[in-house]
Design a protein around this motif. Structure first.
Motif, mmCIF file in Angstrom:
data_model
loop_
_atom_site.group_PDB
_atom_site.id
_atom_site.type_symbol
_atom_site.label_atom_id
_atom_site.label_comp_id
_atom_site.label_asym_id
_atom_site.label_seq_id
_atom_site.Cartn_x
_atom_site.Cartn_y
_atom_site.Cartn_z
ATOM 1 N N SER A 1 -20.178 32.356 -35.752
ATOM 2 C CA SER A 1 -19.684 31.135 -36.399
ATOM 3 C C SER A 1 -18.287 31.353 -36.975
ATOM 4 O O SER A 1 -17.431 30.466 -36.912
ATOM 5 N N GLU B 1 -25.204 35.767 -35.667
ATOM 6 C CA GLU B 1 -24.900 34.337 -35.723
ATOM 7 C C GLU B 1 -23.775 34.050 -36.708
ATOM 8 O O GLU B 1 -22.911 33.203 -36.453
ATOM 9 N N PHE C 1 -21.002 26.980 -39.353
ATOM 10 C CA PHE C 1 -19.657 26.586 -38.949
ATOM 11 C C PHE C 1 -19.171 25.390 -39.759
ATOM 12 O O PHE C 1 -18.052 25.392 -40.291
ATOM 13 N N ILE D 1 -25.965 28.277 -36.266
ATOM 14 C CA ILE D 1 -24.533 28.550 -36.080
ATOM 15 C C ILE D 1 -23.704 27.327 -36.440
ATOM 16 O O ILE D 1 -22.681 27.429 -37.135
ATOM 17 N N SER D 2 -24.145 26.147 -35.981
ATOM 18 C CA SER D 2 -23.396 24.924 -36.290
ATOM 19 C C SER D 2 -23.422 24.616 -37.781
ATOM 20 O O SER D 2 -22.425 24.142 -38.345
#
Length: 681
Positions: free
Chosen positions: A254, A250, A15, A11-12
């Motif tokens: 994000s 996911e 993002f 997810i990061s």
């Protein structure tokens, strides 16, 4: 644990990857960050500049006036005395007067050749005179043009000078009669503001803060939300992301974080704006008088967090529902319009956080923000407001995440299987655009026939709305019955629909009260409008025909038949009902009628969707108008229903909709049309 760590890592990564793409977009940077920062100082500087320019122009105006009437010489003498009195007693104001002698003073004023026309008339009898009353007090009448700044300034300046002369002459009379020894102090008026210093300015800021912040969030965040889902779906770039190890859930999460980050950034920037121009007084403006402490601004930021959360979820919901960037832009307009309604709650006179507004998301936060900035907020009610709006934000975010997760993969465009389906698809795209020229024609028609409401109704509803709708159907060669949905619904719904009509009027009265608070208007406006046109004293058949039956048939064919049906094929039933209702309200051309008319449109649109037929909406619309006309001006007019009648009305309307949904016997118009012509050609 490892799975959770891997999920957070994916997810990061998504993002950070997409936030860099967002921040590289100049349009996003400008709308989300630069524009909100520039608007406040630009408004301060522009308003100050406009004020200075207007003052300079006002001071430089030479008042060109003419006197009229049989006592013109005395009127001219009073104007000259007023000018002399101002020059002798007022060191700040200079009154430049120039008398003109046109043949027709009022005509010259109408042509813009004069600023004022002064006329002396005789008004009430002087106290103590005989009944013959030959001696009356003189009264000066100033004629000016309200559509001219210079004429308005001249009226204010000369009027103030004449008031000063009047006060001076009255003082001399009182002294000479020995009635009052100190006329300047007799019945003097003193105004004392008990509000703490800066509280009035803080109150004004508090009423507008949530509205401005929400507007900036919707403006800046919409660009990001539409590009992240609708834009990528249209470009086909979602396929690349879906081929990686990132799941759809996911990916949706994000994208929500990105829009939320933009919304929160906008909130922080606006609170910093308030800090710069209130607490720090960066620019000289009325905002600096508020002197809001940084601690209060931090509380404002905390209160605005659920608003940002809710707004970002709504933006993603729109983008997920739309199949193209352009479609998302179309859907955004009603969201901005509807979002302004609860955010404007502090502008409604007398509304407080302890009222029903407490349970309305955004409206409760707006009232809490006003209370924080003025020092009069109840902490418990503010916390409840935060929880309610935050809960609404969570619900919308879960809904948008579910919808986004199920629609991230690009959809293949299905080719129509028959010529009639192709024509129906083209009709669905062009029909909504046709309402723009219809609106322009209705606007022109309303101006041309403003004095004849009967002719205006015929031109607007029959010729423009119904005629335009039939021309669209003819152009695309679509069958009238199936396209508009004129098939009969279940007969079981009619008693419930009849009960829902007066119940709907009771509910609409609350919307009307809100509308009159936002747009102050005479409560008898509708009665006077009909009296001016078709007339409340007209025959009952004419009143019902032009006020109820004709509008019901023509407007329902246009708004619920053509508009709702065509938009529904593109954006779905819920969005189509909202869009058609807003357009329905706009077409009624009066600000105070927009919200009640749009609310009626919501009920009518829902009846069409639930029954699959346009006929219940036509009957409901006709009965609603007929009942409203018959109740107008009577003691039965439900302008302020109590709590029990309102609850009973809401239950009646809900029961009617439930019966419509349970007894549906007719297919939707578009389904019926597709089935009828499947395999055509």
């Amino acid at each position: 644990m490892a799975d959770r760590s891997g999920r957070l890592s994916r997810i990061s990564s998504v993002f950070l990857y997409q936030i860099r793409s967002v921040l590289r977009d100049r349009r996003t940077i400008f709308l989300a960050f630069v524009l909100p920062l520039l608007i406040v100082p630009a408004m301060i500087l522009l308003s100050g500049w406009i004020t200075d320019v207007r003052e300079e122009q006002r001071e430089s105006v030479e008042i060109e006036y003419a006197v009229a009437g049989p006592h013109s010489e005395r009127a001219a003498n009073m104007v000259r005395l007023a000018g002399q009195h101002t020059a002798e007693n007022d060191t700040l104001t200079s009154l430049a007067l120039k008398e003109e002698t046109p043949d027709s003073p009022l005509s010259s004023l109408a042509d813009g050749e004069l600023h004022l026309v002064v006329r002396l008339v005789r008004s009430s009898k002087i106290h103590g005179e005989g009944e013959s009353g030959t001696s009356k007090t003189p009264m000066l009448v100033l004629y000016y043009r309200g559509d001219s700044d210079e004429s308005g300034w001249a009226m204010e300046e000369l009027g103030s000078a004449l008031e000063g002369l009047r006060a001076a002459q009255r003082r001399e009379l009182l002294l000479s009669s020995a009635a009052v020894t100190e006329p300047d102090s007799f019945m003097a008026l003193q105004l004392t503001d008990l509000a703490p210093e800066g509280r009035a300015a803080a109150y004004t800021i508090g009423r507008l803060t949530t509205l401005f912040v929400l507007f900036f969030i919707l403006a800046g965040g919409s660009v990001v939300a539409m590009d992240l889902v609708a834009g990528e779906r249209e470009r086909g770039s979602l396929e690349t992301l879906l081929t990686t190890s990132v799941t759809r859930r996911e990916l949706a999460f994000s994208k929500q974080l990105i829009v939320l980050a933009i919304a929160l950034s906008i909130c922080i920037l606006q609170v910093l704006n308030l800090l710069l121009y209130t607490s720090l007084g960066l620019l000289e403006s009325p905002l600096a008088e508020a002197a809001i402490s940084p601690a209060r601004l931090i509380l404002v930021l905390l209160l605005l967090l659920p608003v940002a959360f809710l707004a970002s979820g709504i933006l993603l919901l729109i983008s997920s529902r739309a199949r193209s960037y352009r479609e998302a832009q179309i859907l955004l307009f009603p969201v901005v319009l509807l979002g302004a309604v609860p955010a404007a709650a502090p502008l409604i006179p007398g509304i407080s956080l302890g009222s029903v507004a407490l349970v309305i998301p955004v409206a409760n936060i707006a009232l809490a923000v006003r209370g924080v900035l003025t020092g009069g907020v109840n902490p418990t009610l503010a916390a409840v407001s935060w929880i309610i709006t935050g809960g609404a934000g969570i619900a919308v975010s879960l809904w948008s995440a579910k919808l986004m997760g199920s629609s991230l993969s690009p959809e293949a465009d299905v080719l129509p299987s028959s010529p009639v389906q192709l024509r129906l698809r083209l009709f669905s795209k062009s029909a909504p655009r046709a309402f723009l020229p219809m609106f322009a024609l209705v606007l022109v028609s309303s101006s041309l026939f403003s004095d004849d409401l009967a002719l205006q109704i015929i031109a607007n509803t029959v010729l423009i709305l119904l005629g335009g709708s039939l021309l669209l159907l003819r152009r695309y060669r679509l069958p009238l019955r199936e396209t508009l949905g004129l098939q009969l619904p279940s007969p079981f719904i009619w008693p419930f629909l009849g009960a829902a009509v007066p119940a709907g009027i009771v509910l609409s009265s609350h919307i009307y009260r809100l509308s009159t608070a936002l747009f102050p208007t005479s409560a008898r406006m509708m009665e006077e409008m009909y009296a001016r046109g078709i007339g409340l004293d007209a025959p009952l058949w004419q009143l019902l025909l032009l006020g109820a039956i004709v509008p019901a048939v023509c407007e329902e064919a246009a708004f619920r038949g053509v508009l709702l049906g065509s938009v529904r094929r593109t954006v779905g039933s819920a969005s189509a009902i909202i869009i058609s209702s807003l357009v329905f309200g706009l077409f009624h051309m009066t600000a105070v009628r927009f919200l009640p008319t749009a609310f009626l449109g919501l009920m009518l649109g829902l009846s069409v969707v639930l029954t699959g037929s346009l006929l219940p909406a036509i009957v409901w619309h006709a009965l609603n108008n007929a009942l409203a006309l018959m109740l107008s001006g009577t003691s039965l007019d439900p302008t302020s229903p109590g709590t029990l009648p309102t609850l009973a009305a809401a239950a009646t309307v809900a029961a009617a909709f439930y019966v419509m949904a349970r007894t549906r016997s007719a297919p939707s118009p578009q389904v019926a049309l597709d089935k009828r012509h499947r395999g055509d050609g």
